[in-house]
Design a protein around this motif. Structure first.
Motif, PDB file in Angstrom:
ATOM      1  N   HIS A  70       1.098 -10.490   4.053  1.00  0.00           N
ATOM      2  CA  HIS A  70       0.804  -9.221   3.394  1.00  0.00           C
ATOM      3  C   HIS A  70      -0.468  -9.296   2.548  1.00  0.00           C
ATOM      4  CE1 HIS A  70       4.367  -7.447   4.968  1.00  0.00           C
ATOM      5  NE2 HIS A  70       4.215  -6.362   4.246  1.00  0.00           N
ATOM      6  N   GLY A  71      -0.852 -10.494   2.159  1.00  0.00           N
ATOM      7  CA  GLY A  71      -2.161 -10.662   1.534  1.00  0.00           C
ATOM      8  C   GLY A  71      -3.276 -10.362   2.511  1.00  0.00           C
ATOM      9  N   VAL A  72      -3.046 -10.630   3.794  1.00  0.00           N
ATOM     10  CA  VAL A  72      -4.024 -10.317   4.843  1.00  0.00           C
ATOM     11  C   VAL A  72      -4.210  -8.807   4.954  1.00  0.00           C
ATOM     12  CG1 VAL A  72      -4.462 -10.408   7.329  1.00  0.00           C
ATOM     13  CG2 VAL A  72      -3.562 -12.421   6.137  1.00  0.00           C
ATOM     14  N   PHE A  73      -3.117  -8.065   5.006  1.00  0.00           N
ATOM     15  CA  PHE A  73      -3.203  -6.605   5.105  1.00  0.00           C
ATOM     16  C   PHE A  73      -3.882  -6.016   3.862  1.00  0.00           C
ATOM     17  CE2 PHE A  73       1.059  -7.439   7.318  1.00  0.00           C
ATOM     18  CZ  PHE A  73       0.411  -7.768   8.503  1.00  0.00           C
ATOM     19  N   PHE A  74      -3.536  -6.556   2.705  1.00  0.00           N
ATOM     20  CA  PHE A  74      -4.144  -6.135   1.440  1.00  0.00           C
ATOM     21  C   PHE A  74      -5.659  -6.339   1.484  1.00  0.00           C
ATOM     22  CE2 PHE A  74      -5.610  -7.303  -2.831  1.00  0.00           C
ATOM     23  CZ  PHE A  74      -5.119  -6.268  -3.609  1.00  0.00           C
ATOM     24  N   THR A  75      -6.090  -7.494   1.979  1.00  0.00           N
ATOM     25  CA  THR A  75      -7.513  -7.826   1.992  1.00  0.00           C
ATOM     26  C   THR A  75      -8.282  -7.025   3.031  1.00  0.00           C
ATOM     27  OG1 THR A  75      -6.875 -10.071   1.344  1.00  0.00           O
ATOM     28  CG2 THR A  75      -9.139  -9.747   2.045  1.00  0.00           C
ATOM     29  N   LEU A  76      -7.679  -6.769   4.177  1.00  0.00           N
ATOM     30  CA  LEU A  76      -8.355  -5.956   5.201  1.00  0.00           C
ATOM     31  C   LEU A  76      -8.638  -4.554   4.675  1.00  0.00           C
ATOM     32  CD1 LEU A  76      -6.429  -7.002   8.453  1.00  0.00           C
ATOM     33  CD2 LEU A  76      -8.733  -7.674   7.766  1.00  0.00           C
ATOM     34  N   GLY A  77      -7.659  -3.958   4.002  1.00  0.00           N
ATOM     35  CA  GLY A  77      -7.898  -2.651   3.382  1.00  0.00           C
ATOM     36  C   GLY A  77      -8.937  -2.734   2.287  1.00  0.00           C
ATOM     37  N   SER A 163      -3.865 -18.443   7.242  1.00  0.00           N
ATOM     38  CA  SER A 163      -4.784 -19.584   7.189  1.00  0.00           C
ATOM     39  C   SER A 163      -5.974 -19.380   8.123  1.00  0.00           C
ATOM     40  CB  SER A 163      -4.044 -20.867   7.559  1.00  0.00           C
ATOM     41  OG  SER A 163      -2.979 -21.123   6.674  1.00  0.00           O
ATOM     42  N   ALA A 164      -5.718 -18.881   9.340  1.00  0.00           N
ATOM     43  CA  ALA A 164      -6.790 -18.700  10.316  1.00  0.00           C
ATOM     44  C   ALA A 164      -7.795 -17.650   9.861  1.00  0.00           C
ATOM     45  CB  ALA A 164      -6.195 -18.316  11.671  1.00  0.00           C
ATOM     46  N   LEU A 165      -7.305 -16.516   9.343  1.00  0.00           N
ATOM     47  CA  LEU A 165      -8.221 -15.455   8.904  1.00  0.00           C
ATOM     48  C   LEU A 165      -9.003 -15.861   7.662  1.00  0.00           C
ATOM     49  CD1 LEU A 165      -6.333 -12.085   9.503  1.00  0.00           C
ATOM     50  CD2 LEU A 165      -8.263 -13.040  10.736  1.00  0.00           C
ATOM     51  N   ASN A 270     -11.488  -3.683  -9.644  1.00  0.00           N
ATOM     52  CA  ASN A 270     -11.959  -5.016 -10.029  1.00  0.00           C
ATOM     53  C   ASN A 270     -13.368  -5.328  -9.552  1.00  0.00           C
ATOM     54  OD1 ASN A 270      -9.591  -6.857 -11.259  1.00  0.00           O
ATOM     55  ND2 ASN A 270      -8.723  -5.353  -9.866  1.00  0.00           N
ATOM     56  N   LYS A 271     -13.969  -4.397  -8.808  1.00  0.00           N
ATOM     57  CA  LYS A 271     -15.370  -4.496  -8.396  1.00  0.00           C
ATOM     58  C   LYS A 271     -15.658  -5.653  -7.436  1.00  0.00           C
ATOM     59  CE  LYS A 271     -16.516  -1.061 -11.079  1.00  0.00           C
ATOM     60  NZ  LYS A 271     -16.810   0.265 -10.494  1.00  0.00           N
ATOM     61  N   PHE A 272     -14.666  -6.153  -6.740  1.00  0.00           N
ATOM     62  CA  PHE A 272     -14.916  -7.205  -5.756  1.00  0.00           C
ATOM     63  C   PHE A 272     -13.696  -7.376  -4.863  1.00  0.00           C
ATOM     64  CE2 PHE A 272     -12.199  -9.683  -8.394  1.00  0.00           C
ATOM     65  CZ  PHE A 272     -11.745 -10.745  -7.614  1.00  0.00           C
ATOM     66  N   ILE A 273     -13.926  -8.064  -3.747  1.00  0.00           N
ATOM     67  CA  ILE A 273     -12.850  -8.530  -2.867  1.00  0.00           C
ATOM     68  C   ILE A 273     -13.360  -9.798  -2.206  1.00  0.00           C
ATOM     69  CG2 ILE A 273     -13.592  -7.255  -0.814  1.00  0.00           C
ATOM     70  CD1 ILE A 273      -9.947  -7.810  -1.903  1.00  0.00           C
ATOM     71  N   SER A 274     -12.491 -10.763  -1.996  1.00  0.00           N
ATOM     72  CA  SER A 274     -12.911 -12.038  -1.419  1.00  0.00           C
ATOM     73  C   SER A 274     -11.794 -12.605  -0.558  1.00  0.00           C
ATOM     74  CB  SER A 274     -13.274 -13.031  -2.529  1.00  0.00           C
ATOM     75  OG  SER A 274     -12.112 -13.527  -3.162  1.00  0.00           O
ATOM     76  N   PRO A 275     -12.112 -13.630   0.273  1.00  0.00           N
ATOM     77  CA  PRO A 275     -11.082 -14.254   1.118  1.00  0.00           C
ATOM     78  C   PRO A 275      -9.982 -14.952   0.332  1.00  0.00           C
ATOM     79  CG  PRO A 275     -13.282 -14.740   1.968  1.00  0.00           C
ATOM     80  CD  PRO A 275     -13.463 -14.099   0.627  1.00  0.00           C
ATOM     81  N   VAL A 276     -10.111 -15.052  -0.975  1.00  0.00           N
ATOM     82  CA  VAL A 276      -9.046 -15.651  -1.793  1.00  0.00           C
ATOM     83  C   VAL A 276      -7.726 -14.911  -1.564  1.00  0.00           C
ATOM     84  CG1 VAL A 276      -8.241 -15.991  -4.171  1.00  0.00           C
ATOM     85  CG2 VAL A 276     -10.582 -16.576  -3.540  1.00  0.00           C
ATOM     86  N   TYR A 277      -7.815 -13.603  -1.373  1.00  0.00           N
ATOM     87  CA  TYR A 277      -6.604 -12.793  -1.216  1.00  0.00           C
ATOM     88  C   TYR A 277      -6.051 -12.856   0.208  1.00  0.00           C
ATOM     89  CZ  TYR A 277      -7.962 -11.077  -5.762  1.00  0.00           C
ATOM     90  OH  TYR A 277      -8.293 -11.011  -7.096  1.00  0.00           O
ATOM     91  N   LEU A 278      -6.809 -13.489   1.118  1.00  0.00           N
ATOM     92  CA  LEU A 278      -6.298 -13.742   2.448  1.00  0.00           C
ATOM     93  C   LEU A 278      -5.434 -14.995   2.497  1.00  0.00           C
ATOM     94  CD1 LEU A 278      -9.494 -13.140   4.635  1.00  0.00           C
ATOM     95  CD2 LEU A 278      -7.382 -11.861   4.856  1.00  0.00           C
ATOM     96  N   ALA A 279      -5.645 -15.878   1.535  1.00  0.00           N
ATOM     97  CA  ALA A 279      -5.071 -17.216   1.594  1.00  0.00           C
ATOM     98  C   ALA A 279      -3.554 -17.198   1.421  1.00  0.00           C
ATOM     99  CB  ALA A 279      -5.714 -18.097   0.521  1.00  0.00           C
TER     100      ALA A 279
END
Length: 414
Positions: A70-77, A163-165, A270-279
Motif C-alpha cells: 500500500h506504500g506503493v499505491f500511495f507513492t504512485l499517486g 522492493s522491486a519498485l 509536504n512539498k516532496f515525494i520520494s522512493p522512501v515511501y515505496l520501501a
C-alpha cells in the motif's frame, strides 16, 4: 427476515457513536485555529496516514489480505501529483529558470518525456493520481486472485513488488529524481487560487472523514458481509455461487485508489515525494497502524496513526531512537491487546460490531443468504458484462466464419 434486517439497521448507527464522532470532528475542525502551524501540518499528515491505514484495513481487516504494497499505491499517486506541481512551478522559482524540472536537467534531458508531459494539466494529473495506482493494483490483483494465490504467498508477492519498485524508481533518476525524489514543488492551486495550509488541512479532513464514512457504509452493506464471509470461509462462499476472485479484485483495487488519493494530497502538504515511501519499511508502518488500532475497525488505524505520529514527534525530541519507543508500544499491544486499541472501546462506540452482526446472521442463516443475494449488485453486473462480451465475441466469430466461407466458395467457383 424482516426481524433480522430490522435488528441490523438498529445496530448500524448507535447514538453514542454519532455523538462521540461529532465531538471528535468538532475538535479537529477547531484545531487549526488554536494550534500552531506545525501542529496543524502534522495533524493533516497524520490524518492522511490514517486514511491510508483505512485503505489497508479494507483488504486486511475485512478480506484477510495482508499487503505490504500500500506504500506503493500511495507513492504512485504522490508522483502523479508531484509531476503536476513541479511542472507548474514558475520559471523564476525553478532552479535553472526554465520549464524543465531540475532533476531532469541534472541528468541531461533536453525535453520533457512524452509520458510525463500530459501531467502538467490538473485534470489529467488528478485522474492519474487515482487511475495509476488503481490500475496497477487491478493488474497484479487479477493475476494473484485469478490464480487463487492466498495466505502468506500474497504477502510475499507484495513485499517483492515493494522492493522491486523501490530499486526501479531509484535507478530511474532522470525521470523520478532518484533517491531524493521530486522536491521543491509548487503550492496546490484550484481555479487560479492558491490553497493556503489551513485550506489544505480542511481538504484532507474532509477526505479522511469521507473515506471512513464510505468504508463503513460499504462494509456494513451486504457487500461487506460477503467480504467477511470470504475471510472466514472462502471455499463455502464459492460453493454458494459467488465469484470470490472478483470481490477480492474489487476491494483490492478500491483500496489502492484511496491510497493513491492520499499520496496525491501528501505532496502539496509536504512539498516532496520520494522512493522512501515505496520501501518495505513504510509498508510495514502502515501494517503497524492497522494492527495497533485494530483490524476490521476502520476507525482504529486513524487513531493509531495519530497516536504513534504524536509519540514519534515528542520522542524524537528526547532521543533519536524513537523507533524503539514505537516498537515497545507495538509489543505491548500485540501481547495484551490482540484486538488493538479499539478493543478497549465499549461496543456501543464501535464503527463495526462484527460480533453482533455475526450472531444475528447465524441466528437465521437462510435470511442472511437471501439478504446477501438480494443486495449483491456486483455479481449480476459482472455476469451481465461477461454475457455481453460472449455475445459480441460469438457475433464476431460468426461473421468471420461467413467471410471465410464466402472466400472459399469464390475460390472453388460455387
Amino acid at each position: 427476515m424482516t426481524e433480522v434486517m430490522g435488528r441490523l439497521r438498529q445496530a448500524a448507527v448507535p447514538k453514542r457513536l454519532l455523538i462521540t464522532t461529532s465531538v471528535l470532528l468538532l475538535i479537529l475542525v477547531v484545531l487549526p485555529f488554536v494550534a500552531g502551524g506545525f501542529q496543524t501540518n502534522l495533524m493533516a499528515k497524520l490524518l492522511l496516514f490514517g486514511a491510508l491505514g483505512v485503505s489497508l484495513d479494507l483488504v486486511w481487516g475485512f478480506a484477510g489480505i495482508l499487503s505490504f504494497a500500500h506504500g506503493v499505491f500511495f507513492t504512485l499517486g504522490g508522483y502523479a501529483m508531484a509531476y503536476y506541481l513541479k511542472l507548474n512551478l514558475s520559471a523564476s522559482a525553478n532552479t535553472y529558470g526554465g520549464s524543465l524540472p531540475d532533476f531532469m536537467v541534472w541528468n541531461g534531458l533536453k525535453e520533457l518525456p512524452w509520458f510525463i508531459a500530459p501531467l502538467q494539466f490538473f485534470p489529467i494529473a488528478a485522474f492519474a493520481m487515482v487511475a495509476v495506482p488503481a490500475g496497477f493494483a487491478y493488474i497484479i490483483g487479477w493475476f494473484i486472485f485469478r490464480s487463487k494465490v492466498s495466505g502468506v504467498y500474497i504477502t510475499i508477492i507484495t513485499l517483492a513488488i515493494s522492493s522491486a519498485l523501490t530499486t526501479f524508481f531509484v535507478s530511474q533518476q532522470a525521470y523520478t529524481g532518484g533517491t531524493n525524489g521530486i522536491t521543491d514543488v509548487s503550492s496546490l492551486s484550484l481555479f487560479g487560487l492558491v490553497i493556503p495550509p489551513i485550506g489544505l488541512y480542511f481538504i484532507i479532513l474532509v477526505f479522511t472523514v469521507f473515506v471512513i464514512a464510505a468504508s463503513w457504509w460499504l462494509t456494513q452493506s451486504n457487500f461487506g458481509l460477503i467480504l467477511r464471509s470470504i475471510q472466514e470461509n472462502e471455499q463455502r462462499i464459492s460453493y454458494l455461487g459467488y465469484d470470490v476472485a472478483s470481490f477480492k479484485i474489487f476491494i483490492w483495487t478500491l483500496s489502492a485508489g484511496i491510497a493513491g488519493i492520499a499520496g496525491g494530497l501528501f505532496v502539496p502538504l509536504n512539498k516532496f515525494i520520494s522512493p522512501v515511501y515505496l520501501a518495505v519499511a513504510f509498508g510495514t508502518q502502515i501494517v503497524i497502524w492497522v494492527a495497533v488500532g485494530g483490524r476490521g475497525t476502520l476507525f482504529g488505524p486513524v487513531i493509531a496513526a495519530i497516536l504513534l505520529g504524536q509519540v514519534q514527534n515528542y520522542a524524537d525530541r528526547v532521543t533519536q531512537d524513537w523507533q524503539l519507543v514505537v516498537g515497545v508500544l507495538l509489543l505491548i499491544v500485540v501481547l495484551f491487546l490482540p484486538d488493538g486499541l479499539m478493543g478497549l472501546v465499549p461496543k456501543q462506540f464501535k464503527l463495526n460490531d462484527s460480533t453482533r452482526l455475526g450472531a444475528i446472521v447465524r441466528s437465521n442463516s437462510a435470511a442472511g443468504f437471501v439478504r446477501a443475494s438480494l443486495f449483491d449488485w456486483y455479481t449480476p453486473l459482472q455476469n451481465l458484462v461477461q454475457q455481453l462480451g460472449h455475445t459480441l465475441f460469438d457475433r464476431s466469430r460468426s461473421s468471420h466464419q461467413k467471410s471465410q466461407q464466402a472466400k472459399t466458395n469464390r475460390k472453388t467457383g460455387i
